[in-house]
Design a protein around this motif. Sequence first.
Motif, PDB file in Angstrom:
ATOM      1  N   THR A  21      17.011  -3.421 -38.081  1.00 41.99           N
ATOM      2  CA  THR A  21      16.203  -4.090 -37.558  1.00 41.99           C
ATOM      3  C   THR A  21      15.667  -3.364 -36.357  1.00 41.99           C
ATOM      4  O   THR A  21      16.578  -3.058 -35.481  1.00 41.99           O
ATOM      5  N   ILE A  22      14.275  -3.205 -36.159  1.00 36.92           N
ATOM      6  CA  ILE A  22      13.696  -2.288 -35.227  1.00 36.92           C
ATOM      7  C   ILE A  22      14.342  -2.651 -33.777  1.00 36.92           C
ATOM      8  O   ILE A  22      14.675  -1.713 -32.704  1.00 36.92           O
ATOM      9  N   GLU A  23      14.345  -4.059 -33.466  1.00 37.34           N
ATOM     10  CA  GLU A  23      14.614  -4.488 -32.125  1.00 37.34           C
ATOM     11  C   GLU A  23      16.004  -4.044 -31.656  1.00 37.34           C
ATOM     12  O   GLU A  23      16.382  -3.872 -30.673  1.00 37.34           O
ATOM     13  N   TYR A  24      16.935  -4.154 -32.771  1.00 35.84           N
ATOM     14  CA  TYR A  24      18.437  -4.087 -32.546  1.00 35.84           C
ATOM     15  C   TYR A  24      18.554  -2.582 -32.379  1.00 35.84           C
ATOM     16  O   TYR A  24      19.292  -2.278 -31.348  1.00 35.84           O
ATOM     17  N   LYS A  25      17.886  -1.859 -33.175  1.00 30.96           N
ATOM     18  CA  LYS A  25      18.129  -0.240 -33.096  1.00 30.96           C
ATOM     19  C   LYS A  25      17.727   0.111 -31.808  1.00 30.96           C
ATOM     20  O   LYS A  25      18.445   1.156 -31.343  1.00 30.96           O
ATOM     21  N   LYS A  26      16.536  -0.171 -31.184  1.00 28.53           N
ATOM     22  CA  LYS A  26      16.143   0.248 -30.105  1.00 28.53           C
ATOM     23  C   LYS A  26      17.047  -0.167 -28.705  1.00 28.53           C
ATOM     24  O   LYS A  26      17.432   0.882 -28.010  1.00 28.53           O
ATOM     25  N   GLU A  27      17.852  -1.292 -28.934  1.00 28.00           N
ATOM     26  CA  GLU A  27      18.801  -1.539 -27.901  1.00 28.00           C
ATOM     27  C   GLU A  27      20.351  -0.771 -28.146  1.00 28.00           C
ATOM     28  O   GLU A  27      20.736  -0.376 -27.017  1.00 28.00           O
ATOM     29  N   PHE A  28      20.448  -0.610 -29.384  1.00 22.79           N
ATOM     30  CA  PHE A  28      21.662   0.337 -29.688  1.00 22.79           C
ATOM     31  C   PHE A  28      21.602   1.474 -29.061  1.00 22.79           C
ATOM     32  O   PHE A  28      22.559   2.074 -28.393  1.00 22.79           O
ATOM     33  N   LYS A  29      20.248   2.295 -29.151  1.00 20.49           N
ATOM     34  CA  LYS A  29      19.945   3.425 -28.612  1.00 20.49           C
ATOM     35  C   LYS A  29      20.038   3.528 -27.069  1.00 20.49           C
ATOM     36  O   LYS A  29      20.766   4.197 -26.467  1.00 20.49           O
ATOM     37  N   LYS A  30      19.282   2.438 -26.503  1.00 23.55           N
ATOM     38  CA  LYS A  30      19.272   2.325 -25.123  1.00 23.55           C
ATOM     39  C   LYS A  30      20.515   1.901 -24.212  1.00 23.55           C
ATOM     40  O   LYS A  30      20.995   2.739 -23.553  1.00 23.55           O
ATOM     41  N   LEU A  31      21.237   1.159 -24.865  1.00 25.57           N
ATOM     42  CA  LEU A  31      22.362   0.432 -24.264  1.00 25.57           C
ATOM     43  C   LEU A  31      23.740   1.253 -24.523  1.00 25.57           C
ATOM     44  O   LEU A  31      24.799   1.296 -23.761  1.00 25.57           O
ATOM     45  N   LEU A  32      23.907   1.659 -25.952  1.00 25.49           N
ATOM     46  CA  LEU A  32      25.085   2.228 -26.232  1.00 25.49           C
ATOM     47  C   LEU A  32      24.871   3.796 -26.621  1.00 25.49           C
ATOM     48  O   LEU A  32      26.092   4.267 -26.877  1.00 25.49           O
ATOM     49  N   ASN A  33      23.781   4.179 -26.604  1.00 25.45           N
ATOM     50  CA  ASN A  33      23.670   5.702 -26.815  1.00 25.45           C
ATOM     51  C   ASN A  33      23.980   6.192 -28.365  1.00 25.45           C
ATOM     52  O   ASN A  33      24.585   6.999 -28.492  1.00 25.45           O
ATOM     53  N   ILE A  62      23.484  -7.520 -26.184  1.00 21.84           N
ATOM     54  CA  ILE A  62      22.063  -7.520 -26.907  1.00 21.84           C
ATOM     55  C   ILE A  62      21.603  -8.955 -27.094  1.00 21.84           C
ATOM     56  O   ILE A  62      22.435  -9.616 -27.749  1.00 21.84           O
ATOM     57  N   ASP A  63      20.583  -9.444 -26.340  1.00 21.90           N
ATOM     58  CA  ASP A  63      20.192 -10.509 -26.469  1.00 21.90           C
ATOM     59  C   ASP A  63      19.696 -10.880 -28.102  1.00 21.90           C
ATOM     60  O   ASP A  63      18.912 -10.132 -28.609  1.00 21.90           O
ATOM     61  N   GLY A  64      19.602 -12.034 -28.202  1.00 16.91           N
ATOM     62  CA  GLY A  64      18.902 -12.613 -29.562  1.00 16.91           C
ATOM     63  C   GLY A  64      17.426 -12.463 -29.473  1.00 16.91           C
ATOM     64  O   GLY A  64      16.826 -12.351 -28.430  1.00 16.91           O
ATOM     65  N   GLY A  74      22.339 -13.074 -30.932  1.00 12.00           N
ATOM     66  CA  GLY A  74      22.738 -11.967 -29.664  1.00 12.00           C
ATOM     67  C   GLY A  74      24.242 -11.075 -30.520  1.00 12.00           C
ATOM     68  O   GLY A  74      24.667 -11.801 -31.368  1.00 12.00           O
ATOM     69  N   ILE A  75      24.275 -10.132 -29.592  1.00  9.85           N
ATOM     70  CA  ILE A  75      25.482  -9.259 -30.018  1.00  9.85           C
ATOM     71  C   ILE A  75      26.253  -8.886 -28.765  1.00  9.85           C
ATOM     72  O   ILE A  75      25.432  -8.482 -27.771  1.00  9.85           O
ATOM     73  N   ASN A  76      27.462  -8.857 -28.824  1.00  5.38           N
ATOM     74  CA  ASN A  76      28.301  -8.309 -27.895  1.00  5.38           C
ATOM     75  C   ASN A  76      28.832  -7.080 -28.505  1.00  5.38           C
ATOM     76  O   ASN A  76      29.188  -6.926 -29.566  1.00  5.38           O
ATOM     77  N   CYS A  77      28.579  -5.750 -27.888  1.00  2.00           N
ATOM     78  CA  CYS A  77      29.091  -4.599 -28.303  1.00  2.00           C
ATOM     79  C   CYS A  77      30.175  -3.872 -27.474  1.00  2.00           C
ATOM     80  O   CYS A  77      30.233  -4.129 -26.140  1.00  2.00           O
ATOM     81  N   TYR A  78      30.827  -3.256 -28.045  1.00  2.00           N
ATOM     82  CA  TYR A  78      31.919  -2.287 -27.214  1.00  2.00           C
ATOM     83  C   TYR A  78      32.011  -1.077 -27.784  1.00  2.00           C
ATOM     84  O   TYR A  78      31.834  -0.597 -28.908  1.00  2.00           O
ATOM     85  N   LYS A  79      31.952  -0.031 -26.624  1.00  5.73           N
ATOM     86  CA  LYS A  79      31.881   1.266 -27.072  1.00  5.73           C
ATOM     87  C   LYS A  79      33.422   1.794 -27.476  1.00  5.73           C
ATOM     88  O   LYS A  79      34.376   1.704 -26.645  1.00  5.73           O
ATOM     89  N   VAL A  91      29.801  -7.186 -32.369  1.00  2.72           N
ATOM     90  CA  VAL A  91      30.270  -8.990 -32.586  1.00  2.72           C
ATOM     91  C   VAL A  91      29.179  -9.629 -32.487  1.00  2.72           C
ATOM     92  O   VAL A  91      28.810 -10.208 -31.653  1.00  2.72           O
ATOM     93  N   PRO A  92      28.519 -10.130 -33.626  1.00  2.00           N
ATOM     94  CA  PRO A  92      27.395 -10.859 -33.530  1.00  2.00           C
ATOM     95  C   PRO A  92      27.664 -12.339 -33.299  1.00  2.00           C
ATOM     96  O   PRO A  92      28.687 -12.736 -33.763  1.00  2.00           O
ATOM     97  N   ASP A  93      26.757 -12.960 -32.688  1.00  2.00           N
ATOM     98  CA  ASP A  93      26.911 -14.347 -32.526  1.00  2.00           C
ATOM     99  C   ASP A  93      26.851 -15.175 -33.714  1.00  2.00           C
ATOM    100  O   ASP A  93      27.680 -16.191 -33.784  1.00  2.00           O
ATOM    101  N   ARG A  94      26.252 -14.785 -34.449  1.00  2.00           N
ATOM    102  CA  ARG A  94      26.250 -15.380 -35.858  1.00  2.00           C
ATOM    103  C   ARG A  94      26.849 -14.466 -37.019  1.00  2.00           C
ATOM    104  O   ARG A  94      26.339 -13.304 -37.292  1.00  2.00           O
TER     105      ARG A  94
END
Length: 129
Positions: A21-33, A62-64, A74-79, A91-94
């Motif tokens: 999903t483009i919105e998630y992909k963009k956030e993964f790149k920006k926030l997690l590299n 990453i907000d929903g 939303g998703i909590n992410c750990y590097k 770790v997705p909320d759902r």
Amino acid sequence: KKNLSGKVFSGLGQGGFYVSTIEYKKEFKKLLNVDPYEGTLNIRANKEDIQEFLANKESVRIDGFETKKRSYGGINCYKIKINDVDGAIIVPDRTNHNNETIEIIAPMFLREKFNLKDNDEVELQWRLV
């Protein structure tokens, strides 16, 4: 806890839909590299070990969001690192997974890169920022 070991298992095949999903992909790149491969690697581990591994570790949130068709949680992410590859535990909320399941995103198809099959053991380490 510095490392976490677990066994690879086949998931439901839904991770790819969400990761792509483009919105998630963009956030993964920006926030997690991490520019993620369109799928997740699923690891099963002892829930106490998972809790101890994640305890007191900084997560990236990453907000929903909503599209015209549906809402996404939303998703909590750990590097983390898996062998020499930078990735993240998501770790997705759902989720349909139980609390003994870890989903990992990485820039490549990890099963192929490391020749992983179901029940193979893998070890995760923290990725220092």
